[in-house]
Design a protein around this motif. Structure first.
Motif, PDB file in Angstrom:
ATOM      1  N   ASP A  87       0.832  -1.201   0.000  1.00  0.00           N
ATOM      2  CA  ASP A  87       0.000   0.000   0.000  1.00  0.00           C
ATOM      3  C   ASP A  87       0.871   1.256   0.000  1.00  0.00           C
ATOM      4  N   TRP A  88       1.909   1.242   0.827  1.00  0.00           N
ATOM      5  CA  TRP A  88       2.812   2.402   0.882  1.00  0.00           C
ATOM      6  C   TRP A  88       3.589   2.523  -0.431  1.00  0.00           C
ATOM      7  N   TRP A  90       2.490   1.785  -3.397  1.00  0.00           N
ATOM      8  CA  TRP A  90       1.577   2.440  -4.340  1.00  0.00           C
ATOM      9  C   TRP A  90       1.529   3.939  -4.097  1.00  0.00           C
ATOM     10  N   ARG A  91       1.444   4.328  -2.836  1.00  0.00           N
ATOM     11  CA  ARG A  91       1.394   5.761  -2.505  1.00  0.00           C
ATOM     12  C   ARG A  91       2.645   6.483  -2.993  1.00  0.00           C
ATOM     13  N   GLN A  95       2.734   9.376  -5.738  1.00  0.00           N
ATOM     14  CA  GLN A  95       3.303  10.666  -5.339  1.00  0.00           C
ATOM     15  C   GLN A  95       4.404  11.083  -6.309  1.00  0.00           C
ATOM     16  N   THR A 192      -5.388  10.929  -7.666  1.00  0.00           N
ATOM     17  CA  THR A 192      -5.067  11.440  -6.343  1.00  0.00           C
ATOM     18  C   THR A 192      -6.130  12.442  -5.911  1.00  0.00           C
TER      19      THR A 192
END
Length: 193
Positions: A87-88, A90-91, A95, A192
């Motif tokens: 999940d991180w 993907w973030r 970003q 986003t």
């Protein structure tokens, strides 16, 4: 050593320092090996004028991105690789893509920081997705995509697990530019807030 060779060495050393990368990372960003770059910096091998100009331009753009606190392709790949969970990862990827959009909108040359070839994320799917998203953003801004971002389609479809969409829904909701690369991610996961 003649003055011209020393001038080239000085320019490359300045570019390396300005890039704020290690010699190996800067060489990779330029699309060459650390050992080859070392021979350029020692004067044993003479780089092309195009290589020297590119090194200076790329180093300056990387420095600008650092001052703006903007992620570059190498920084994005590293953030994905070092993420504590998927999940991180993907973030971090999204970003980085958003930071690329910001640099492309500036039109001040800082987008050249994304010409720096990234290292691996540690996962072929994320490596390919970073490349395809980068090429897509450059094309959307009517800019030439970096050479490293122009990749062949993955040999096998990459369909990351989704918390609430089934396989057919993921396939149906994937943008065409991703599907052409054999990457299947719903468009909504690329938005986003």
């Amino acid at each position: 050593m003649d003055k011209d060779t020393q001038a080239v060495i000085d320019l490359l050393n300045h570019a390396l320092t300005e890039s704020e990368l290690s010699q190996a990372a800067f060489a990779h960003a330029l699309g060459t090996s650390a050992s080859r770059f070392s021979t350029y910096r020692s004067g044993k091998t003479k780089p092309t004028a195009q290589f020297v100009v590119r090194a200076g331009r790329l180093a300056h753009a990387l420095h600008q991105a650092s001052e703006y606190r903007i992620m570059t392709a190498p920084a994005t790949a590293m953030a994905v690789r070092e993420a504590s969970d998927e999940d991180w990862a993907w973030r971090m990827l999204i970003q980085g893509r958003d930071h690329l959009r910001l640099l492309l909108s500036r039109r001040d040359g800082s987008e050249a920081a994304w010409e720096a070839a990234p290292g691996t994320t540690g996962q072929a799917g994320f490596d390919a997705l970073l490349a395809v998203l980068t090429a897509h953003e450059f094309e959307a801004a009517d800019e030439e995509p970096p050479e490293w971002s122009l990749i062949a389609a993955l040999p096998e479809p990459w369909v990351p697990d989704h918390p609430f969409l089934d396989y057919d829904e993921i396939i149906g909701q994937t943008p065409a530019y991703l599907a052409q690369a054999n990457i299947f991610v719903p468009a909504r996961d690329l938005v986003t807030a």
